[in-house]
Design an enzyme around this catalytic site. Sequence first.
Site, mmCIF file in Angstrom:
data_model
loop_
_atom_site.group_PDB
_atom_site.id
_atom_site.type_symbol
_atom_site.label_atom_id
_atom_site.label_comp_id
_atom_site.label_asym_id
_atom_site.label_seq_id
_atom_site.Cartn_x
_atom_site.Cartn_y
_atom_site.Cartn_z
ATOM 1 C CB CYS A 222 -12.312 -52.786 32.535
ATOM 2 S SG CYS A 222 -13.496 -51.507 32.073
ATOM 3 C CG HIS B 111 -17.189 -54.913 35.112
ATOM 4 N ND1 HIS B 111 -15.842 -55.045 35.403
ATOM 5 C CD2 HIS B 111 -17.248 -54.123 34.008
ATOM 6 C CE1 HIS B 111 -15.144 -54.350 34.522
ATOM 7 N NE2 HIS B 111 -15.964 -53.785 33.656
ATOM 8 C CD GLU B 112 -20.309 -54.319 31.603
ATOM 9 O OE1 GLU B 112 -20.091 -53.115 31.432
ATOM 10 O OE2 GLU B 112 -19.474 -55.203 31.305
ATOM 11 C CG HIS C 2 -18.426 -49.482 33.212
ATOM 12 N ND1 HIS C 2 -17.265 -48.752 33.187
ATOM 13 C CD2 HIS C 2 -18.073 -50.752 32.875
ATOM 14 C CE1 HIS C 2 -16.252 -49.551 32.858
ATOM 15 N NE2 HIS C 2 -16.715 -50.774 32.666
HETATM 16 O O1 GNR Z 1 -14.656 -58.146 28.591
HETATM 17 C C1 GNR Z 1 -14.734 -58.022 29.814
HETATM 18 N N1 GNR Z 1 -14.364 -59.049 30.605
HETATM 19 C C2 GNR Z 1 -14.602 -59.099 31.975
HETATM 20 C C3 GNR Z 1 -13.931 -60.057 32.723
HETATM 21 C C4 GNR Z 1 -14.152 -60.151 34.070
HETATM 22 C C5 GNR Z 1 -15.034 -59.308 34.695
HETATM 23 C C6 GNR Z 1 -15.691 -58.329 33.967
HETATM 24 C C7 GNR Z 1 -15.485 -58.228 32.619
HETATM 25 S S1 GNR Z 1 -16.330 -57.027 31.705
HETATM 26 C C8 GNR Z 1 -15.180 -56.744 30.412
HETATM 27 C C9 GNR Z 1 -15.748 -55.794 29.377
HETATM 28 C C10 GNR Z 1 -15.975 -54.448 30.020
HETATM 29 O O2 GNR Z 1 -15.099 -53.669 30.252
HETATM 30 N N2 GNR Z 1 -17.191 -54.169 30.381
HETATM 31 O O3 GNR Z 1 -17.457 -53.021 31.005
HETATM 32 NI NI NI Z 2 -15.630 -52.494 32.036
#
Ligand code: GNR
Ligand code: NI
Length: 185
Positions: A92, A134-135, A138
């Site tokens: 991240c 993942h996003e 956030h």
């Molecule tokens: O660049 C990123 N690579 C990533 C690798 C595996 C799972 C999720 C990510 S997202 C991350 C960029 C980031 O922090 N997005 O919030």
């Molecule tokens: Ni992230």
Amino acid sequence: MALLPILEFPDPRLRKIAVDVVNINDEVRTLAKDMLETMYDAPGIGLAASQVNVHQRIIVIDVSEDGDKPRVLINPTWEPLGEDKQSYQEGCLSVPEFYDDIERYSQIQLSAFDENGEAISEQAEGLFAICIQHELDHLNGKLFVDYLSRLKRERIRKKLEKKHRDDIKDALYEAQAKAKMDAQA
Ligand code: GNR
Ligand code: NI
């Protein structure tokens, strides 16, 4: 075009819950462009507005190999398609230099709007699906380190807090060195 500063764990602003975008206007489109520029520069494959201290539901993603397929997702939501999960070593941009295996749903149904206000409804899998989950975390104030043990998370927190102290010391030293140079000139 502009590069935006990225908040880093354990900054409490990363815990804010983002609100829906009401109007998909030029301001939102400019922010999305700046977020993409920031993401490509980092480099990363995704970025949530929360990470650049804008607490609105906007994410950008590009999981293509050549980094030429930018996606802007506004007010995104997802739901799992089936119960299959996959583990992937996540990183991240708000937790620099730390990586760990996280389980996410393998296939999801994505709903969102694009930067032109067009509705999007599509199935996602693989890295795209991982990145969406993942996003979205956030936007809800959640980070991948929250899925780790308390011990691992605390170790990461302490190391990043030290890095932030060192970054501030370095910046101060640089500023003083520059002031001395300017005084001599
Ligand atoms: O660049 C990123 N690579 C990533 C690798 C595996 C799972 C999720 C990510 S997202 C991350 C960029 C980031 O922090 N997005 O919030
Ligand atoms: Ni992230």
